[in-house]
Design a protein around this motif. Structure first.
Motif, PDB file in Angstrom:
ATOM      1  N   SER A 126      32.815  41.126  44.954  1.00 59.63           N
ATOM      2  CA  SER A 126      34.269  41.172  44.786  1.00 59.63           C
ATOM      3  C   SER A 126      34.812  42.125  45.841  1.00 59.63           C
ATOM      4  CB  SER A 126      34.624  41.664  43.379  1.00 59.63           C
ATOM      5  OG  SER A 126      36.022  41.718  43.226  1.00 59.63           O
ATOM      6  N   THR A 172      42.971  36.505  50.856  1.00 59.53           N
ATOM      7  CA  THR A 172      42.763  36.599  49.403  1.00 59.53           C
ATOM      8  C   THR A 172      41.780  35.519  48.966  1.00 59.53           C
ATOM      9  OG1 THR A 172      44.970  37.489  49.023  1.00 59.53           O
ATOM     10  CG2 THR A 172      43.876  36.491  47.149  1.00 59.53           C
ATOM     11  N   LEU A 204      38.541  42.372  38.448  1.00 59.79           N
ATOM     12  CA  LEU A 204      39.637  43.115  39.091  1.00 59.79           C
ATOM     13  C   LEU A 204      39.987  42.541  40.456  1.00 59.79           C
ATOM     14  CD1 LEU A 204      38.735  46.826  38.216  1.00 59.79           C
ATOM     15  CD2 LEU A 204      40.366  45.334  37.095  1.00 59.79           C
ATOM     16  N   GLY A 205      39.030  41.827  41.055  1.00 58.38           N
ATOM     17  CA  GLY A 205      39.288  41.307  42.397  1.00 58.38           C
ATOM     18  C   GLY A 205      39.705  39.851  42.418  1.00 58.38           C
ATOM     19  N   ALA A 243      43.321  49.967  40.804  1.00 59.43           N
ATOM     20  CA  ALA A 243      43.594  51.336  40.356  1.00 59.43           C
ATOM     21  C   ALA A 243      44.130  52.211  41.490  1.00 59.43           C
ATOM     22  CB  ALA A 243      42.334  51.961  39.727  1.00 59.43           C
ATOM     23  N   GLY A 244      44.957  51.630  42.351  1.00 58.46           N
ATOM     24  CA  GLY A 244      45.590  52.410  43.418  1.00 58.46           C
ATOM     25  C   GLY A 244      44.674  52.781  44.557  1.00 58.46           C
ATOM     26  N   ASP A 253      42.097  31.919  40.613  1.00 64.98           N
ATOM     27  CA  ASP A 253      40.651  32.188  40.511  1.00 64.98           C
ATOM     28  C   ASP A 253      40.231  32.209  39.057  1.00 64.98           C
ATOM     29  OD1 ASP A 253      39.888  34.552  43.169  1.00 64.98           O
ATOM     30  OD2 ASP A 253      39.369  32.442  42.868  1.00 64.98           O
ATOM     31  N   MET A 274      47.553  41.254  49.324  1.00 64.51           N
ATOM     32  CA  MET A 274      46.146  41.156  48.970  1.00 64.51           C
ATOM     33  C   MET A 274      45.769  41.954  47.730  1.00 64.51           C
ATOM     34  SD  MET A 274      44.289  41.088  52.683  1.00 64.51           S
ATOM     35  CE  MET A 274      42.660  40.722  52.060  1.00 64.51           C
ATOM     36  N   THR A 275      46.313  43.162  47.593  1.00 63.19           N
ATOM     37  CA  THR A 275      45.828  44.012  46.501  1.00 63.19           C
ATOM     38  C   THR A 275      46.922  44.715  45.708  1.00 63.19           C
ATOM     39  OG1 THR A 275      45.713  45.967  47.903  1.00 63.19           O
ATOM     40  CG2 THR A 275      43.744  44.564  47.826  1.00 63.19           C
ATOM     41  N   GLN A 276      48.150  44.760  46.281  1.00 57.04           N
ATOM     42  CA  GLN A 276      49.242  45.536  45.678  1.00 57.04           C
ATOM     43  C   GLN A 276      48.828  46.987  45.435  1.00 57.04           C
ATOM     44  OE1 GLN A 276      51.724  43.920  42.717  1.00 57.04           O
ATOM     45  NE2 GLN A 276      51.721  41.863  43.574  1.00 57.04           N
ATOM     46  N   LEU A 310      37.725  42.577  47.027  1.00 55.02           N
ATOM     47  CA  LEU A 310      39.002  43.230  46.726  1.00 55.02           C
ATOM     48  C   LEU A 310      38.981  43.952  45.387  1.00 55.02           C
ATOM     49  CD1 LEU A 310      41.478  40.443  47.923  1.00 55.02           C
ATOM     50  CD2 LEU A 310      40.636  42.408  49.190  1.00 55.02           C
ATOM     51  N   GLY A 311      37.913  43.753  44.615  1.00 57.34           N
ATOM     52  CA  GLY A 311      37.828  44.422  43.316  1.00 57.34           C
ATOM     53  C   GLY A 311      36.900  45.628  43.338  1.00 57.34           C
ATOM     54  N   ASN A 312      36.172  45.779  44.433  1.00 55.45           N
ATOM     55  CA  ASN A 312      35.225  46.889  44.573  1.00 55.45           C
ATOM     56  C   ASN A 312      35.936  48.042  45.277  1.00 55.45           C
ATOM     57  OD1 ASN A 312      33.206  48.654  45.551  1.00 55.45           O
ATOM     58  ND2 ASN A 312      31.678  47.016  45.438  1.00 55.45           N
ATOM     59  N   VAL A 313      36.004  49.191  44.606  1.00 52.18           N
ATOM     60  CA  VAL A 313      36.786  50.300  45.174  1.00 52.18           C
ATOM     61  C   VAL A 313      36.181  50.829  46.468  1.00 52.18           C
ATOM     62  CG1 VAL A 313      37.668  50.971  42.918  1.00 52.18           C
ATOM     63  CG2 VAL A 313      35.613  52.070  43.792  1.00 52.18           C
ATOM     64  N   SER A 339      37.648  35.821  47.808  1.00 54.39           N
ATOM     65  CA  SER A 339      37.553  35.555  46.367  1.00 54.39           C
ATOM     66  C   SER A 339      36.142  35.832  45.859  1.00 54.39           C
ATOM     67  CB  SER A 339      37.925  34.110  46.073  1.00 54.39           C
ATOM     68  OG  SER A 339      37.631  33.805  44.729  1.00 54.39           O
ATOM     69  N   PRO A 340      36.015  36.494  44.692  1.00 52.68           N
ATOM     70  CA  PRO A 340      34.678  36.807  44.174  1.00 52.68           C
ATOM     71  C   PRO A 340      33.938  35.564  43.674  1.00 52.68           C
ATOM     72  CG  PRO A 340      36.374  37.518  42.632  1.00 52.68           C
ATOM     73  CD  PRO A 340      37.083  37.063  43.861  1.00 52.68           C
ATOM     74  N   ASN A 341      34.689  34.488  43.467  1.00 51.95           N
ATOM     75  CA  ASN A 341      34.093  33.241  43.009  1.00 51.95           C
ATOM     76  C   ASN A 341      33.527  32.512  44.228  1.00 51.95           C
ATOM     77  OD1 ASN A 341      33.460  30.764  41.954  1.00 51.95           O
ATOM     78  ND2 ASN A 341      35.397  30.498  40.856  1.00 51.95           N
ATOM     79  N   ARG A 369      37.944  29.498  36.902  1.00 53.11           N
ATOM     80  CA  ARG A 369      36.617  29.783  36.376  1.00 53.11           C
ATOM     81  C   ARG A 369      36.404  29.126  35.011  1.00 53.11           C
ATOM     82  NH1 ARG A 369      33.168  33.657  38.516  1.00 53.11           N
ATOM     83  NH2 ARG A 369      34.034  35.052  40.067  1.00 53.11           N
ATOM     84  N   GLU A 406      47.993  51.340  36.756  1.00 57.29           N
ATOM     85  CA  GLU A 406      47.008  52.037  37.585  1.00 57.29           C
ATOM     86  C   GLU A 406      45.970  52.716  36.682  1.00 57.29           C
ATOM     87  OE1 GLU A 406      48.778  53.819  41.112  1.00 57.29           O
ATOM     88  OE2 GLU A 406      47.260  55.409  40.937  1.00 57.29           O
ATOM     89  N   GLN A 454      34.207  44.195  38.684  1.00 56.17           N
ATOM     90  CA  GLN A 454      34.786  44.064  40.024  1.00 56.17           C
ATOM     91  C   GLN A 454      35.271  42.640  40.270  1.00 56.17           C
ATOM     92  OE1 GLN A 454      31.839  45.505  42.717  1.00 56.17           O
ATOM     93  NE2 GLN A 454      31.989  47.606  41.988  1.00 56.17           N
ATOM     94  N   LYS A 469      43.653  40.992  39.884  1.00 57.59           N
ATOM     95  CA  LYS A 469      43.970  41.417  41.253  1.00 57.59           C
ATOM     96  C   LYS A 469      45.460  41.692  41.412  1.00 57.59           C
ATOM     97  CE  LYS A 469      44.485  38.636  44.744  1.00 57.59           C
ATOM     98  NZ  LYS A 469      45.721  39.166  45.307  1.00 57.59           N
ATOM     99  N   GLN A 496      28.117  37.160  45.247  1.00 56.11           N
ATOM    100  CA  GLN A 496      29.281  37.153  44.343  1.00 56.11           C
ATOM    101  C   GLN A 496      29.985  38.498  44.418  1.00 56.11           C
ATOM    102  OE1 GLN A 496      29.467  35.726  40.483  1.00 56.11           O
ATOM    103  NE2 GLN A 496      28.840  33.674  41.059  1.00 56.11           N
TER     104      GLN A 496
END
Lengths: 294, 409
Positions: A153, A132, B240-241, A246-247, B246, A240-242, A155-158, A136-138, B250, B380, B237, B179, A151
């Motif tokens: 993401s 995780t 969401l990530g 969005a599933g 984090d 990591m993502t649960q 885990l945030g990029n589907v 991190s996106p940061n 920021r 979701e 993203q 996240k 930068q």
């Protein structure tokens, strides 16, 4: 007559000795399996398997877009579970094979094997927590983004999340492949390779015609073990993502957990886990059958 | 001689037993088990409450702090050995527990609930005329934490907030930490309330307003802007990530790159404890309520960590009454937490606790308790909309029937 009495006595002695194991297996394995199957047909709204609703929970399962969404590209926990199957297992196998071959009969081979084996001792929760932060996106926190100066993401990029989580799992699981394949390689007599080289075989031919067939049984064991592990993976995804965003990284095992313990729908959760188990058994039998074929 | 000594010994023993029994009779004996979500520093504070209770009553309390108490409760219920009491975070899962009769009504302390909590709080945990829980600790669910040196003139309305966010790109305006999924719902409830008011909020979660209502669309527009590529650090993203630390990092870390982070009233303590200990409350860390169309809308979404009784006996009833009392709740406020108990005085509170307690005591408090199944599905949907805001209307239209059926349960 005396022989028969002796045989009966021997049978009774043997049965008496396995009874404790049978009792334990019945209590912790056989009974829970049957109870879960029964629960998947139950009506009640608690963990009690009361009432009977037939195939209602299974109908819901096969119509649930969270399980399988017939869009293009197809989506859902079932698709994600197959992604794990098609990427996680071959990934571990290929990397494990490369490392084992490179390290075979070389100096520091034990150091190389240990380096790949060590991540295996990490629990899924610890692994998920570490990655995780790695993802991190940061860029000031995430190792990957710091190295590449990006930068992203992960885990945030589907489009990336599944591959990111699978990679994290494979990083730890590769150790098993390395150890098993390395041990199998040690079992190949060096004389066979020497004889093949004398006959003019190159490295590629040695690998395909001697090495690979010689380690077939351990490979089959490795593949079937990792197939089962991958199909029921839960902890890494949960941490990591649960299942998000969005599933999009949801798996059947995680869905089972969420439906049973979070949404308190144990009957539907039981249907999911029965379905998942059926897939695991089918895949396992297929792998074993392919492994036995010449 | 020997017989005399034995006789004296027996008399002394009987006397000692009698004294011991008389002493024990002045306090109850026995024990209570309770599970809850508080660990580490929070568990230490709760243990102070429990120790004070044990000192007062003689009843021992065994507390287990776990990440998700609902899972522990569900599995122990299935095993037939539930704990005596539980603290359910944000009342998550309470409707399901009431439906399955896992939790018992608090009829034995009806008078205490009426005198110690506002009617709106009691109503949240009342089903079919019976109250099943009460809020031990209360928080404002979401506010915007910021550094006053970076935002010297904090926005008072949505228009001012949007103008500020549109102007700034480095640093970014907002820092998402979605996240872990639940922040999506936390932000959503606050945005909807600040946009549409307390009555519509109550109607929405009572199922009287459909989830594809124009009021929902209006609030969703603001929600998606908060997580949008233009405003959020790292884009949608990135929002969401990114995880909790984090997101807070920021805004409050060594190299901040965002102005606002959405977090509950617990945010300040978390930042000061784990992100940046050099910050000074109200000087380099402060919060504002999510801005609505008018300034000082004074409506907040509040959440409570709800105490419930699973096995109603003399000991668990005694603990429940103590946790609902001013005496028990005061220990929380003395250690930096806010409570919903109206009989606990706010005098003497300082720092963020004082600010939050005053807001909670004066504001229109909105809250809602809904099933975990609804919340999981809704989160979701929120994620889908954050990723695809142009399709928000059709996504909401598809979800509205599911919401209606789940909220009616």
């Amino acid at each position: 007559m005396q022989n028969m009495v002796q045989r009966i006595r021997a049978s009774v002695a043997g049965i008496t000795m396995v009874i404790p194991a049978i009792l334990v297996a019945s209590a912790f394995l056989i009974y829970p399996i049957f109870y879960t199957i029964r629960l998947s047909f139950a009506k009640s709204e608690s963990f009690a398997a009361n009432g009977f609703v037939g195939l209602t929970n299974y109908e819901r399962l096969f119509h649930d877009p969270a399980v399988l969404k017939m869009s293009w590209p197809p989506d859902g926990a079932l698709i994600n579970t197959f992604k794990w199957l098609l990427l996680g297992v071959p990934g571990c196998l290929i990397v494990g094979m490369i490392v084992a071959l490179v390290a075979d009969r070389r100096r520091f081979q034990s150091v190389i094997r240990a380096a790949f084996f060590l991540p295996m001792v990490l629990s899924g929760t610890v692994l998920g927590t570490i990655f995780t932060f790695v993802y991190s996106p940061n860029a000031k926190v995430g190792l990957l983004n710091a190295i590449f100066g990006t930068q992203i993401s992960w885990l945030g990029n589907v489009n990336l999340v599944n591959y990111a989580v699978i990679t994290a799992w494979a990083w730890a699981a590769t150790g098993l492949s390395v150890i098993i394949i390395a041990a199998a390689l040690k079992g190949i007599p060096e004389e066979i390779n020497e004889a093949a080289r004398l006959d003019g075989a190159n490295s590629k031919q040695l690998f395909w015609h001697i090495t690979l067939p010689s380690i077939k049984m351990p490979l089959v064991f490795l593949i079937t073990t990792q197939l089962v592990q991958v199909l029921k993976v839960f902890d890494v995804v949960y941490v990591m993502t649960q299942g998000g965003p969005a599933g999009k990284s949801n798996t059947l095992a995680l869905m089972f957990f969420q439906e049973t313990f979070s949404s308190l729908n144990p009957q539907y959760g039981a249907a999911i886990v029965v379905f998942m188990s059926a897939i695991i058994v089918a895949v396992y039998l297929l792998a074993r059958r392919l492994g036995r074929e010449k | 001689m020997k017989r005399k000594l034995v006789a004296v010994g027996m008399v002394l023993s009987i006397l000692l037993i009698g004294i011991g029994t008389a002493d024990a009779a002045s306090k109850k004996s026995g024990s209570v088990t309770i599970v809850g979500p508080w660990r580490d520093a929070e568990a230490t504070v709760f243990q102070k409450v429990l120790t004070a209770f044990t000192k007062k009553t003689g009843i021992k309390v065994t507390y287990s702090g776990v990440a998700d108490p609902n899972i522990l409760i569900s599995t122990r219920l299935a095993a037939g050995s539930p704990p005596d009491m539980a603290i359910i975070p944000n009342a998550k899962g309470l409707p399901e527990f009431v439906k399955s009769q896992a939790v018992k009504p608090l009829d034995f302390m009806a008078k205490d609930l009426k005198s110690n909590f506002a009617a709106s709080w009691n109503k949240l945990y009342t089903y079919s005329g019976k109250t099943y829980g009460f809020a031990t600790r209360a928080d404002i669910r979401e506010m915007l934490w910021y550094n006053p040196t970076s935002v010297p003139n904090p926005p008072k309305t949505w228009a001012e907030f949007a103008a500020l966010c549109d102007k700034t790109s480095k640093p970014a305006c907002t820092s998402g930490m979605a996240k872990d999924a639940w922040p999506l719902d936390a932000l959503w409830t606050t945005v909807y309330l600040s946009t549409n008011g307390a009555q519509k909020y109550a109607d929405l979660y009572a199922g009287k307003i459909p989830f594809d209502d124009p009021s929902v669309l209006k609030a969703m527009g603001r929600f998606t802007q908060f997580y949008g590529d233009k405003w959020a650090a790292g884009g949608t993203q990135g929002a969401l990530g990114g995880g909790l630390m984090d997101g807070l990092g920021r805004v409050f870390g060594d190299s901040p790159d965002a102005l606002f982070a959405g977090a509950g009233s617990w945010g300040g303590a978390t930042v000061l404890d784990s992100v940046n200990k050099t910050l000074v409350p109200f000087k380099t860390i402060d919060y504002l309520l999510f801005p609505g169309d008018k300034p000082n809308s004074n409506a907040v979404v509040a959440t409570g960590d709800v105490a419930v009784v699973l096995k109603s006996n003399a000991n668990s009833q005694a603990l429940a009454k103590y946790l609902a009392s001013a005496e028990g709740e005061k220990i929380f406020t003395e250690n930096g937490y806010t409570v919903a108990n109206k009989t606990v005085s706010t005098a003497g509170m300082t720092g963020f606790i004082s600010k939050t307690a005053k807001i909670l005591s004066k504001a229109t408090v909105a809250s809602a308790v809904y099933s975990t199944e609804f919340q999981n599905k809704w989160i979701e949907v929120l994620g889908q909309i954050a990723l695809d805001p142009t399709n928000a209307q059709s996504i909401l239209k598809g979800f509205a029937p599911t919401a209606a059926s789940l909220l009616k349960q």
